[in-house]
Write a protein that holds these residues in place. Sequence first.
Motif, mmCIF file in Angstrom:
data_model
loop_
_atom_site.group_PDB
_atom_site.id
_atom_site.type_symbol
_atom_site.label_atom_id
_atom_site.label_comp_id
_atom_site.label_asym_id
_atom_site.label_seq_id
_atom_site.Cartn_x
_atom_site.Cartn_y
_atom_site.Cartn_z
ATOM 1 N N ALA A 71 7.226 -7.427 16.181
ATOM 2 C CA ALA A 71 6.512 -6.635 17.189
ATOM 3 C C ALA A 71 7.394 -6.398 18.411
ATOM 4 O O ALA A 71 7.407 -5.291 18.968
ATOM 5 N N CYS A 92 -3.172 -4.303 17.094
ATOM 6 C CA CYS A 92 -2.225 -3.497 17.888
ATOM 7 C C CYS A 92 -0.791 -3.751 17.417
ATOM 8 O O CYS A 92 0.000 -2.809 17.267
ATOM 9 N N ARG A 93 -0.451 -5.014 17.202
ATOM 10 C CA ARG A 93 0.903 -5.342 16.764
ATOM 11 C C ARG A 93 1.171 -4.764 15.375
ATOM 12 O O ARG A 93 2.289 -4.321 15.066
ATOM 13 N N LEU A 125 8.631 -2.851 19.787
ATOM 14 C CA LEU A 125 8.352 -2.483 21.182
ATOM 15 C C LEU A 125 9.610 -1.972 21.866
ATOM 16 O O LEU A 125 9.599 -0.927 22.537
ATOM 17 N N ARG A 129 1.844 5.447 18.025
ATOM 18 C CA ARG A 129 2.180 4.037 18.230
ATOM 19 C C ARG A 129 2.177 3.677 19.715
ATOM 20 O O ARG A 129 1.992 2.518 20.074
ATOM 21 N N ARG A 130 2.401 4.695 20.555
ATOM 22 C CA ARG A 130 2.349 4.437 22.008
ATOM 23 C C ARG A 130 1.024 3.814 22.404
ATOM 24 O O ARG A 130 0.957 2.957 23.298
ATOM 25 N N ALA A 175 -0.760 1.792 20.727
ATOM 26 C CA ALA A 175 -0.769 0.363 20.405
ATOM 27 C C ALA A 175 -0.148 -0.433 21.557
ATOM 28 O O ALA A 175 -0.617 -1.529 21.904
ATOM 29 N N VAL A 176 0.908 0.112 22.158
ATOM 30 C CA VAL A 176 1.536 -0.557 23.311
ATOM 31 C C VAL A 176 0.576 -0.550 24.502
ATOM 32 O O VAL A 176 0.485 -1.532 25.248
ATOM 33 N N LEU A 236 1.861 -1.140 15.839
ATOM 34 C CA LEU A 236 3.146 -0.999 16.537
ATOM 35 C C LEU A 236 4.311 -1.134 15.563
ATOM 36 O O LEU A 236 5.314 -0.423 15.674
ATOM 37 N N CYS A 237 4.189 -2.042 14.607
ATOM 38 C CA CYS A 237 5.275 -2.292 13.654
ATOM 39 C C CYS A 237 5.313 -1.283 12.506
ATOM 40 O O CYS A 237 6.264 -1.298 11.704
#
Length: 995
Positions: free
Chosen positions: A572, A532-533, A576, A546-547, A549-550, A536-537
């Motif tokens: 990360a 997930c991180r 975020l 990417r949302r 992943a959050v 996200l990155c």
Amino acid sequence: MTVSGPGTPEPRPATPGANSVAVEQLRKEGNELFKCGDYEGALAAYTQALGLDATPQDQAILHRNRAACHLKLEDYDKAETEASKAIEKDGGDVKALYRRSQALEKLGRLDQAVLDLKRCVSLEPKNKVFQEALRNIGGQIQEKVRYMSSTDAKVEQMFQILLDPEEKGTEKKQKASQNLVVLAREDAGAEKIFRSNGVQLLQRLLDTGETDLMLAALRTLVGICSEHQSRTVATLSILGTRRVVSILGVENQAVSLAACHLLQVMFDALKEGVKKGFRGKEGAIIVDPARELKVLISNLLDLLTEVGVSGQGRDNALTLLIKAVPRKSPKDPNNSLTLWVIDQGLKKILEVGGSLQDPPGEFTVTANSRMSASILLSKLFDDLKCDAERENFHRLCENYIKSWFEGHGLAGKLRAIQTVSCLLQGPCDAGNRALELSGVMESVIALCASEQEEEQLVAVEALIHAAGKAKRASFITANGVSLLKDLYKHSEKDSIRIRALVGLCKLGSAGGTDFSMKQFAEGSTLKLAKQCRKWLCNDQIDAGTRRWAVEGLAYLTFDADVKEEFVEDAAALKALFQLSRSEERSVLFAVASALVNCTNSYDFEEPDPKMVELAKYAKQHVPEQHPKDKPSFVRARVKKLLAAGVVSAMVCMVKTESPVLTSSCRELLSRVFLALVEEVEDRGTVVAQGGGRALIPLALEGTDVGQTKAAQALAKLTITSNPEMTFPGERIYEVVRPLVSLLHLNCSGLQNFEALMALTNLAGISERLRQKILKEKAVPMVEGYMFEEHEMIRRAATECMCNLAMSKEVQDLFEAQGNDRLKLLVLYSGEEDELLQRAAAGGLAMLTSMRPALCSRIPQVVSASARRGGGTDQELPAWWQLKGEVLRVWVCSLPRLSLLLGFTSACFSQTTHWLEILQALLLSPNQELQHRGAVVVLNMVEASREIASTLMESEMMEILSVLAKGDQGPVSRAAAACLDKAVEYGLIQPNQDGE
């Protein structure tokens, strides 16, 4: 006859008869409450008296007294109504006429106010109060006339410039549009534009299609309609409701937002009615706000499904419906508007919620449209009051889903499943019921294996949302985990893989913070979080993807191991926070959830050890806390988040103007802020990055829990920092109401204490702040806490009262007859708690300096045990017998009330003589206590020769003589001044050395 101000209810001669006696008693009780500043209590007493078949004369008095209460409470409409009722009973009631004129003046209806004042002057030609009021209001009327006449030509000139085709794009035209908007912000200017056929001229500006002119027209219309019901109805009539709503759907985002603001102002005006003074053409317009409101909402509902409307306009329409339709408070019994919208427009809202991303030939939506539709559906469902209403909602939703699921092929099934996803994100009860419809869940599982990306996206998202409940999660764990793993491992599309990953994250966190309840094998959640991180990155992926992943991290951060790794990953955290500032508004709740988990700011209660043992004995599951969720780990995580810039990101989130920032999301942010300010050394960082300003809106709007958490965070900041720096400008006055809310009985002792400390700081800054605290009715609650058993709360309340005593209104309360407020300060000045002594003695010193008449009350504090003769606890001070505000505040909590009464009795049964208390202050080794005691004694000596004589006949003279000969300082100077005054009175003689 002399007329006092509106703050003086009238007495009247008693009349015979049982009802008359009861009316007279209630009226007197109301008068006493009014004098003590308890206007709502006085209002209640007068109302009760009116219900006892009072005589016409009594009714006139009671109505005008109620008018006085409403004037004090700043409810001028009701003050006018009550005064008018009194005048109906007695046309020559000069006091009622005067009060009505005051109410009319505040409402801006100067022409009517002046008629009442002229009547008052004719009845009492020599009354200077009436003459002065008439002069003042005459001046106001002349000023308005001058202003209106001077603006006539200006308004006409501005419209000529704006509508002149030769002036296109010139600086002159731009300045004229700005001046028009500024003029409309003042009610007199708005009225002038309205009376000058301004709405018709503004319509011509809207028809030009030029962005600048349309914006100027819309902003001017905002001023015309703001808080003015009749002008709003007239504007809608001239422009046409359909025309106004259609502007919302234009492609230009600035124009759409301006139209959204105008419609919001119109909604407020229609729902709340006229609040300002000028009424304009009200007499010529038949106002039916309920009808206009429904017409406006009906047009907004139609806009939701119109082809050609911009996605931004559709989102704005949903935002307006979210704000305008549901009840503001569950206490309001009328939810008819919600029921009407469900019957007339639920299908249209579901069409937006079930729409696919920009399908050909259909209306366009944005990335936020479906989330906004979910929020609106949730608000409507929560506004329902009974099972029958909820069952109707379920039936309509299910019928809509069935209509698409059956007979429309694959496209219809996709539409139905998307609608179910929308319901699961909003009113999840309705979504869960929809999932149980025949074939829905099976279709979701089947479509997850589809080769078409769009079909997979819809199905996987539905699967993710369906895993929200433990029951549903266990079903999917058994039936869908292998499918999600296959999608994650083998899909070539990142959009599918990331959603499958979120589904696995959600299932992996089903045990919440319970360390012993894990769905997957050890280490699996860490692997999921790492992926997930990584996504996200990756800024090459769009924000909408990417949302997810959050979303995954929001679930996985229930695991303390994941939290620790996450806060260590600077990249990360940066990604975020950047994503939280992006246009992807639907990510806000996930970001806030992840932060709540990392700071452990969710509610957690330590289990009772006895209950744990009992559960183990009964072989029941006992939740276990992760070792890395202990306070030392949490504090370390908070510091890492602060260093990464979490406050700046949260400030941006709070400023978001989007329905996605729901009350629940606000509560999450409030929880995080409270965790961030827990340590004193971290508060400077929070303030420096704007956290203080961001907390104010969180404390004023949202869930009760969220507002309380934000208010407590505000209290912590106000205690340890300079409030004028933390809340610059007018913001400092907005802090008062949240702090006062922490004084209510449903708050914890710590919250009470911190609120009192914060209010003490504010009360010491300025008189305007003290007036704001008084206006929020904090004084009775502060007085109540002066009787609290906990010594720190009692001390904080006394310190707060000491600072509030600088206000005239509080001094009046101490000086009023029949109360023991001053006596309590004297008694506390003799307590063993040195800090409590200091606060009480400081209050005494201030009050006796500003109100010398109070000095004569101090000698009345004699030995309570001697006065009571060893009596029982039933004999309480007059403050507690009938009219005490504090007693009324605490009476709603019987356990605390009994504690309070017992504590009060104990105070009055153990105290010593007032002279002994003052002598003890003067002999204290603490210089501050000595100084405060010396000031009190000096004030008493200067107030009266009789009091000075009593003091000099006691050991006080010897103590003062010793202090006067001590080291030069404020104590010795005050002692010497006492002796000098005694010499002046002739009570003592100086010795041969002149001492």
